[in-house]
Design a protein around this motif. Structure first.
Motif, PDB file in Angstrom:
ATOM      1  N   SER A  30       0.825  -1.212   0.000  1.00 55.76           N
ATOM      2  CA  SER A  30       0.000   0.000   0.000  1.00 55.76           C
ATOM      3  C   SER A  30       0.855   1.256   0.000  1.00 55.76           C
ATOM      4  O   SER A  30       0.354   2.346  -0.260  1.00 55.76           O
ATOM      5  CB  SER A  30      -0.922  -0.004   1.223  1.00 55.76           C
ATOM      6  OG  SER A  30      -0.171   0.152   2.422  1.00 55.76           O
ATOM      7  N   ASN A 230      -4.897  -1.686  -1.911  1.00 54.49           N
ATOM      8  CA  ASN A 230      -4.115  -2.110  -0.745  1.00 54.49           C
ATOM      9  C   ASN A 230      -4.256  -1.122   0.404  1.00 54.49           C
ATOM     10  O   ASN A 230      -4.291  -1.517   1.579  1.00 54.49           O
ATOM     11  CB  ASN A 230      -2.640  -2.239  -1.120  1.00 54.49           C
ATOM     12  CG  ASN A 230      -2.384  -3.409  -2.054  1.00 54.49           C
ATOM     13  OD1 ASN A 230      -3.168  -4.353  -2.103  1.00 54.49           O
ATOM     14  ND2 ASN A 230      -1.310  -3.331  -2.808  1.00 54.49           N
ATOM     15  N   ALA A 231      -4.340   0.173   0.073  1.00 58.43           N
ATOM     16  CA  ALA A 231      -4.456   1.199   1.108  1.00 58.43           C
ATOM     17  C   ALA A 231      -5.780   1.080   1.860  1.00 58.43           C
ATOM     18  O   ALA A 231      -5.810   1.081   3.094  1.00 58.43           O
ATOM     19  CB  ALA A 231      -4.308   2.587   0.493  1.00 58.43           C
ATOM     20  N   THR A 234      -5.770  -1.995   3.957  1.00 54.28           N
ATOM     21  CA  THR A 234      -4.972  -1.827   5.160  1.00 54.28           C
ATOM     22  C   THR A 234      -5.741  -1.085   6.244  1.00 54.28           C
ATOM     23  O   THR A 234      -5.748  -1.487   7.416  1.00 54.28           O
ATOM     24  CB  THR A 234      -3.677  -1.063   4.836  1.00 54.28           C
ATOM     25  OG1 THR A 234      -2.920  -1.804   3.877  1.00 54.28           O
ATOM     26  CG2 THR A 234      -2.834  -0.853   6.085  1.00 54.28           C
TER      27      THR A 234
END
Length: 260
Positions: A30, A230-231, A234
């Motif tokens: 991320s 991905n961010a 997360t």
């Protein structure tokens, strides 16, 4: 004996590595300064900045939070009542009614709720249908936690309250509720966690229009798993982990028979 311990440690390391290494990779990538996300290029926070500037993603997160808070509140209220009823009235049908949604496969529950909303209630799918669906499968988790708490309590406390002239409502408000409050809070946190990242039931009971976070993430990864995906994964992972840790804290108090 020592060889068996080594074997158990190796097995445990392999299992936990299989579970957590993919999550660690998601977190690391991320911060990857590459749109392709195929290899590590460099460190950046730009994907988190892009995420917080993505209005559709923010709307999906807001909707998911509204659904999770509403569903957890309703499930906690109804689940607490169900746990009290199961503990007080020894009818075998009560645990079956409360715990069946927990054991039922999500895809079966999602399809049955979809048919119920459309064919029986004639309800337009949307936020309301998702909240009802999430409340349905979260009630059982709250009831299980509350019932476990009640089973570890001394019944003579309630008998003493009745002998001193307390009404059933006074007994519940001043004695029962404070004693089961750790279980109620743990059930609320567990319901919130289950609701905010549920995909299968949300997929079946979601209407056209308002975006929901798990569905939005699924839509994004159809094209490619970008660092922006991905961010958000997360952040969602951190939120879920925080809720699980808080619920586990209250749950461990329940297992020790303590109350706050």
């Amino acid at each position: 004996m020592q060889r068996q311990n080594i074997t158990l440690w190796i097995a445990a390391i392999l299992v936990y590595s299989f579970l957590y290494i993919p999550l660690i990779i998601v977190v690391i990538y991320s911060f990857n300064d590459s749109k392709l996300n195929a290899e590590w290029v460099g460190f950046t926070l730009s994907w988190y900045k892009a995420l917080f500037n993505n209005e559709e993603m923010l709307l999906a997160a807001r909707n998911s939070l509204i659904i999770a808070v509403s569903a957890s509140f309703l499930a906690t209220t109804l689940g607490t009542m169900a746990g009290l009823a199961i503990h007080r009235y020894r009818f075998r049908v009560l645990p079956v009614l409360a715990f069946t949604p927990v054991a039922m496969p999500e895809i079966l529950l999602g399809v049955s709720l979809l048919l119920f909303f459309l064919q029986v209630l004639n309800l337009t799918l949307g936020m309301i249908s998702i909240i009802i669906a999430h409340t349905t499968f979260c009630i059982g988790f709250v009831a299980i936690i509350v019932r476990a708490r009640l089973q570890g309590m001394d019944e003579s406390i309630f008998e003493a309250a009745r002998d001193l002239g307390a009404t059933p409502w006074q007994t519940f408000r001043q004695i029962t509720l404070p004693l089961i409050m750790p279980a109620v809070i743990a059930g609320a946190l567990m319901s919130f966690t289950l609701s905010i990242d549920d995909f299968v039931i949300t997929f079946f009971t979601k209407g056209v229009g308002e975006p929901i976070l798990p569905i939005q993430i699924y839509t994004m990864i159809k094209v490619a798993v970008t660092p922006e995906v991905n961010a958000i994964s997360t952040l969602l992972m951190l939120l879920t982990l925080a809720m699980i840790i808080m619920a586990n804290r209250f749950d461990s108090n329940i297992l020790r028979g303590e109350s706050k």
